[in-house]
Design a protein around this motif. Structure first.
Motif, short mmCIF file in Angstrom:
data_model
loop_
_atom_site.label_atom_id
_atom_site.label_comp_id
_atom_site.label_asym_id
_atom_site.label_seq_id
_atom_site.Cartn_x
_atom_site.Cartn_y
_atom_site.Cartn_z
N ALA A 1 2.51 18.89 2.80
CA ALA A 1 1.91 18.10 3.87
C ALA A 1 0.53 17.57 3.45
N LEU A 2 -0.27 18.42 2.82
CA LEU A 2 -1.59 17.98 2.37
C LEU A 2 -1.50 16.89 1.30
N GLY B 1 1.05 14.87 0.75
CA GLY B 1 1.62 13.67 1.36
C GLY B 1 0.60 12.90 2.18
N LEU B 2 -0.20 13.60 2.98
CA LEU B 2 -1.26 12.93 3.74
C LEU B 2 -2.30 12.31 2.82
N GLY B 3 -2.62 12.99 1.74
CA GLY B 3 -3.59 12.46 0.79
C GLY B 3 -3.10 11.20 0.10
N MET C 1 -0.81 9.14 1.25
CA MET C 1 -0.75 8.08 2.26
C MET C 1 -2.14 7.52 2.52
N GLY C 2 -3.15 8.40 2.55
CA GLY C 2 -4.51 7.94 2.77
C GLY C 2 -5.04 7.09 1.63
N THR D 1 -3.21 3.58 1.87
CA THR D 1 -3.37 2.73 3.05
C THR D 1 -4.82 2.43 3.40
N ARG D 2 -5.76 3.24 3.00
CA ARG D 2 -7.15 3.05 3.40
C ARG D 2 -7.89 2.16 2.41
N ALA E 1 -9.08 11.48 1.22
CA ALA E 1 -7.67 11.58 0.87
C ALA E 1 -7.49 12.24 -0.50
N LEU F 1 -7.84 15.86 -0.10
CA LEU F 1 -6.61 16.45 0.47
C LEU F 1 -5.58 16.71 -0.62
N GLY G 1 -4.09 20.40 -1.64
CA GLY G 1 -2.67 20.72 -1.75
C GLY G 1 -2.32 21.32 -3.09
#
Length: 100
Positions: free
Chosen positions: A13-14, A16-18, A20-21, A24-25, A34, A37, A41
């Motif tokens: 999860a960490l 994946g969020l990183g 994605m960040g 996208t950012r 990100a 993160l 992970g």
């Protein structure tokens, strides 16, 4: 002995969020968060792999300290670059990196 499901799900999860960040950012500080993160992970996976198994790999308790130190140094250098860009351009945008 701990179960592998919890830490592995947390690490995925960490990471994946990183990812994605990062993808996208466009604000540099959000990209740095990100990246942190993603490193967190990786640390969770490193510590989990060291705790699970018969050998009790001793590097699992020492290597996270080095990774945290490197992450702190990376954040300081990146924030210094962001502040320098802001002082010269009066705006911070990763898309405008090639403009003088």
């Amino acid at each position: 002995m701990i179960h592998l499901v919890g830490p592995v799900v947390l690490a995925v999860a960490l990471i994946g969020l990183g990812i994605m960040g990062v993808l996208t950012r466009r604000h540099p500080v959000m990209v740095l968060i990100a990246i942190e993160l993603i490193l967190a992970g990786g640390l969770v996976l490193l510590v989990t792999s060291g705790l699970v198994g018969g050998s009790r790999w001793s590097g699992a308790s020492v290597l996270p300290l080095f990774v945290i130190t490197i992450a702190a140094a990376e954040t300081v250098v990146a924030l210094a670059i962001v502040l320098t860009l802001f002082r010269h351009r009066r705006r911070i945008d990763l898309d405008d990196g090639s403009e003088p």
